[in-house]
Design a protein around this motif. Structure first.
Motif, PDB file in Angstrom:
ATOM      1  N   GLY A   1     115.305 -35.945  48.967  1.00 36.25           N
ATOM      2  CA  GLY A   1     115.865 -36.931  49.872  1.00 36.25           C
ATOM      3  C   GLY A   1     114.814 -37.585  50.749  1.00 36.25           C
ATOM      4  O   GLY A   1     114.837 -38.802  50.981  1.00 36.25           O
ATOM      5  N   ASN A   2     113.871 -36.797  51.234  1.00 35.09           N
ATOM      6  CA  ASN A   2     112.831 -37.348  52.096  1.00 35.09           C
ATOM      7  C   ASN A   2     111.770 -38.111  51.308  1.00 35.09           C
ATOM      8  O   ASN A   2     111.079 -38.965  51.874  1.00 35.09           O
ATOM      9  CB  ASN A   2     112.188 -36.237  52.920  1.00 35.09           C
ATOM     10  CG  ASN A   2     113.028 -35.861  54.115  1.00 35.09           C
ATOM     11  OD1 ASN A   2     113.093 -36.579  55.104  1.00 35.09           O
ATOM     12  ND2 ASN A   2     113.715 -34.723  54.021  1.00 35.09           N
ATOM     13  N   THR A   3     111.638 -37.815  50.017  1.00 30.55           N
ATOM     14  CA  THR A   3     110.766 -38.629  49.172  1.00 30.55           C
ATOM     15  C   THR A   3     111.315 -40.049  49.080  1.00 30.55           C
ATOM     16  O   THR A   3     110.570 -41.029  49.194  1.00 30.55           O
ATOM     17  CB  THR A   3     110.644 -38.017  47.770  1.00 30.55           C
ATOM     18  OG1 THR A   3     110.069 -36.711  47.872  1.00 30.55           O
ATOM     19  CG2 THR A   3     109.777 -38.881  46.871  1.00 30.55           C
ATOM     20  N   GLU A   4     112.626 -40.169  48.901  1.00 26.60           N
ATOM     21  CA  GLU A   4     113.241 -41.507  48.892  1.00 26.60           C
ATOM     22  C   GLU A   4     113.048 -42.192  50.246  1.00 26.60           C
ATOM     23  O   GLU A   4     112.736 -43.387  50.309  1.00 26.60           O
ATOM     24  CB  GLU A   4     114.724 -41.402  48.565  1.00 26.60           C
ATOM     25  CG  GLU A   4     115.427 -42.759  48.602  1.00 26.60           C
ATOM     26  CD  GLU A   4     116.891 -42.692  48.228  1.00 26.60           C
ATOM     27  OE1 GLU A   4     117.615 -43.662  48.549  1.00 26.60           O
ATOM     28  OE2 GLU A   4     117.314 -41.688  47.628  1.00 26.60           O
ATOM     29  N   LYS A   5     113.224 -41.440  51.331  1.00 28.34           N
ATOM     30  CA  LYS A   5     113.046 -42.024  52.665  1.00 28.34           C
ATOM     31  C   LYS A   5     111.605 -42.494  52.862  1.00 28.34           C
ATOM     32  O   LYS A   5     111.355 -43.544  53.464  1.00 28.34           O
ATOM     33  CB  LYS A   5     113.423 -40.998  53.729  1.00 28.34           C
ATOM     34  CG  LYS A   5     113.376 -41.530  55.155  1.00 28.34           C
ATOM     35  CD  LYS A   5     113.698 -40.438  56.166  1.00 28.34           C
ATOM     36  CE  LYS A   5     115.111 -39.942  56.033  1.00 28.34           C
ATOM     37  NZ  LYS A   5     115.442 -38.942  57.079  1.00 28.34           N
ATOM     38  N   LEU A   6     110.648 -41.715  52.358  1.00 29.72           N
ATOM     39  CA  LEU A   6     109.233 -42.084  52.479  1.00 29.72           C
ATOM     40  C   LEU A   6     108.963 -43.409  51.771  1.00 29.72           C
ATOM     41  O   LEU A   6     108.285 -44.295  52.316  1.00 29.72           O
ATOM     42  CB  LEU A   6     108.363 -40.973  51.874  1.00 29.72           C
ATOM     43  CG  LEU A   6     106.853 -41.106  52.029  1.00 29.72           C
ATOM     44  CD1 LEU A   6     106.426 -40.769  53.457  1.00 29.72           C
ATOM     45  CD2 LEU A   6     106.133 -40.191  51.046  1.00 29.72           C
TER      46      LEU A   6
END
Length: 376
Positions: free
Chosen positions: A113-118
């Motif tokens: 999820g945080n990879t997408e946010k990054l």
């Protein structure tokens, strides 16, 4: 090699040429790609030009195996590089003490999820550079993430690969006019690399305060609170991991700077510093003015001695970054309140207001109003 989708003949040709191999034109008449390389005398690599040829897959596998042997790599890694020829690949390596080839399920979910946010944060920075993005919902950022592909993990710690096709979007970013000929996806991945490099360099040289001051004053900040938040979400206190972010640039647009080919290491003790930067950049929003379009939902003002009303009004405002509507409370003067009354009693009337929208629960506070006018 794996049993994935067959490698396209032109992709293998282009990869070989990027590695110094030259095409022999005389073999084209026989529907063959034949290449040679001065670095490997008396060696030729040959395979059919047509995927329908009976021995196509076998020939490609032989070429990949020979090439891997010559380059001192595994056949799987060479095949993977050929398949990602037109992609910028972002590689996230999570490592920690113990068996770091697996992750707790909850942390793995958070990592994705945080990879997408990054990636969304980097795309929004290219489109509209700022230290804090109120929403990561810009259309082009969504298209960029939609075009990215989740790749296979690799051996040697837990490694997550995201392939970003460099020609996936025909969009122009706002960071640099001279980058107009650079594909949007490459602008995003390069912006992400530059931003991470700036952040880590400031931590390691003990110059975070200077970095934060620079980010607050520049018109094109490469580090946002959203990027910091995404990085912070890639650290688990119980796992106590570090993070390496690597970039495999598409060979169709080579990056010759060796520094850009080295992984950026976020050590486990850096995450607390990144959180400090996030808080500082997030606070910048409190001081930023913006223009909002909306409607008047409720009048809560009081009658003054002169018979005119002023005071609180509740608005429904469209956020500039994503079109999402939020309720906000604002205190208006008597003249501004007159506009609010007319908008409230007029069906379909809109208002334009310039001010600072504070974070928090709705209705949020809109302060520092410099303009409040009725739109017909």
């Amino acid at each position: 090699m794996s049993n994935d989708k067959a490698i396209a003949p032109t992709d293998l040709r282009d990869y070989l040429r990027s590695q110094g191999w030259s095409l022999l034109d005389e073999a084209l008449a026989d529907r063959l790609y034949m290449l040679e390389n001065a670095a490997f005398p008396r060696r030729q690599l040959t395979y059919p030009m047509d995927v329908t040829a009976p021995d196509y897959e076998e020939s490609v596998e032989i070429v990949i195996d020979k090439l891997a042997e010559l380059m001192g790599q595994t056949s799987l890694s060479v095949a993977s590089r050929v398949r990602s020829l037109r992609d910028d690949v972002v590689r996230l390596r999570v490592s920690f003490d113990g068996n770091d080839s697996t992750l707790p399920l909850s942390f793995a979910s958070t990592l994705v999820g945080n990879t997408e946010k990054l990636l969304r944060a980097a795309a929004c920075t290219v489109l509209r550079p700022r230290t804090h993005h109120a929403r990561l919902t810009l259309c082009e950022a969504g298209q960029f993430v939609g075009a990215a592909r989740f790749g296979q993990t690799e051996e040697g710690s837990f490694i997550l690969n995201v392939a970003c096709p460099i020609d996936a979007l025909e969009v122009h970013g706002s960071l640099r006019s001279e980058a107009s000929e650079t594909p949007f996806v490459r602008q995003v991945t390069m912006s992400l690399h530059h931003g991470l490099s700036q952040l880590i360099a400031a931590i390691e040289s003990d110059k975070l305060d200077r970095l934060i001051d620079d980010l607050k004053t520049t018109t094109t900040p490469l580090v946002s609170s959203n990027l910091c938040e995404a990085l912070q979400g890639m650290h688990d206190d119980q796992v106590n991991n570090s993070l390496d972010v690597g970039f495999d640039w598409s060979l169709m647009r080579k990056v010759t700077d060796r520094e850009k080919n080295r992984p950026i290491r976020v050590q486990r003790d850096y995450f607390s510093r990144i959180e400090e930067v996030r808080r500082e950049l997030r606070a910048v929003e409190l001081h930023e003015e913006d223009t909002f379009i909306g409607t008047v939902e409720r009048l809560e003002g009081e009658m003054e001695q002169d018979g005119r009303r002023s005071g609180d009004v509740v608005l429904s405002l469209l956020l500039p970054d994503g079109g999402e509507a939020v309720r906000a409370r604002v205190e208006l003067s008597a003249d501004e309140y007159d506009h609010a009354i007319r908008a409230h009693i007029s069906n379909g009337a809109y208002i334009r207001v310039v001010g600072r929208l504070r974070p928090g629960r709705q209705p949020r506070q809109l302060t520092g109003v410099k303009k409040f006018e009725l739109l017909w």
